[in-house]
Design a protein around this motif. Structure first.
Motif: not given
Ligand SMILES: NC(=O)c1ccc[n+]([C@@H]2O[C@H](COP(=O)([O-])OP(=O)(O)OC[C@H]3O[C@@H](n4cnc5c(N)ncnc54)[C@H](OP(=O)(O)O)[C@@H]3O)[C@@H](O)[C@H]2O)c1
Length: 282
Positions: A15-18, A35-37, A40-43, A64-66, A101-103, A127-129, A131-133, A150-155
């Motif tokens: 993902g973006m951070l990973g 590991l990622d989808l 490795c599906d964490i569910t 789930y970040t949508n 764990h990232v929140s 709902t997103y908030g 679920s994360k809490l 906990r992070v915010e406004w990431t790019y």
């Molecule tokens: N982006 C932001 O502005 C922001 C702000 C605050 C906090 N965060 C937190 O930062 C963390 C990293 O998010 P990110 O920004 O890197 O978002 P991201 O790019 O959406 O990364 C999340 C990764 O998790 C994967 N994923 C989704 N469902 C999964 C599952 N069931 N099993 C395994 N992997 C799964 C996604 O795969 P797919 O892409 O294939 O779905 C994606 O690779 C998250 O905890 C998020 O809540 C993000």
């Protein structure tokens, strides 16, 4: 404890951070298991068990970040952001593995204008908030050694985010309307990754807030990007209430990062510095 002797696992590692975190680990001599989808599906309990097996430490960037999508896909959001995190905690507790764990700032309601400290009461408004809490709480309840960042406004380079969306809109539209009542701190995933790598050395436990230094509105951030890139586009301020979006967003996302700063070797940079670097590299 030397981190290079233990297997480091990054969940959501593409993902973006990973993906930035995986690179940052490699630059520091760690070879993380990324590991990622779909592998490795964490569910999926079996996948999670395999991921945990043999790990020395686990960093969970999977989520789930949508934010808007979660309003209609609440069950999926809870399965990924809450239940799976709780199960990860239980497995980690049995194997005595430290989990980072990232929140998110979305666990707060964003009312008021003070920077949030870690002891402030969460009150998510989406709902997103929520679920994360719940994920944070289930991880804590599992009793495993853990740190919640906990992070915010990431790019970052590997994902859709405010910066990439703004640039796309700037190319398509002559005028950009951007909200000036959401205030927070733009935060580069490269900077988050650097901070995580530092935390890996001592594996602290507890809750930490991390963000770029300084506060800015989305409108001011947009103006900064447009100016830096010399884009021929007008940026017009507006209000969050001018847009109809499925999920509510906190207006105040300011973090007080004093707690994590005391663990870091360098001062957190002003938000403009990493953003300028990011824009230069595009
Ligand atoms: N982006 C932001 O502005 C922001 C702000 C605050 C906090 N965060 C937190 O930062 C963390 C990293 O998010 P990110 O920004 O890197 O978002 P991201 O790019 O959406 O990364 C999340 C990764 O998790 C994967 N994923 C989704 N469902 C999964 C599952 N069931 N099993 C395994 N992997 C799964 C996604 O795969 P797919 O892409 O294939 O779905 C994606 O690779 C998250 O905890 C998020 O809540 C993000």
């Amino acid at each position: 404890m030397a981190t290079h002797t233990t297997k480091t696992v990054i969940l959501g590692g593409r993902g973006m951070l990973g993906s930035d975190l995986a690179r940052a680990c490699r630059q520091r001599g760690l070879e993380p298991a990324v590991l990622d989808l779909p592998e490795c599906d964490i569910t999926n309990s079996e996948h999670l068990q395999q991921a945990v097996s043999g790990a020395g430490l686990i960093i969970n960037c999977a989520a789930y970040t949508n934010v808007d999508g979660a309003e209609s896909e609440a069950e999926l959001a809870y399965r990924v952001n809450a239940e799976a995190v709780g199960r990860l905690g239980t497995l980690a507790q049995h194997a005595d593995i430290w989990v980072l764990h990232v929140s998110t700032d979305f666990i707060f309601d964003g009312r008021g204008d003070k920077p949030y400290v870690e002891t402030d009461r969460p009150n998510p408004i989406s709902t997103y908030g929520r679920s994360k809490l719940e994920g944070e709480q289930l991880l804590a309840d599992s009793g495993c050694r853990h740190c919640i960042l906990r992070v915010e406004w990431t790019y970052g380079a590997a994902g859709e985010n405010f910066v990439t969306k703004l640039m796309r809109r700037a190319k398509a539209e002559g005028t950009l309307r951007v909200v000036d009542d959401q205030v927070g701190s733009p935060t580069a995933t490269i900077e988050v990754s650097g901070a995580i790598c530092e935390l890996l050395k001592n594996r602290p436990e507890g809750l930490f807030h991390f963000a770029g230094a300084g506060y800015v509105s989305r409108y001011e951030m947009a103006r900064f990007i447009v100016d830096q890139l010399s884009l021929d586009v007008e940026v017009v301020p507006c209000k969050t209430s001018d847009f109809q979006s499925p999920a509510a967003r906190p207006l105040n996302s300011r973090f007080d990062c004093g707690k994590i700063q005391r663990l870091l070797s360098e001062p957190i940079e002003a938000w403009q510095v990493p953003l300028e670097r990011f824009l230069r590299q595009l």
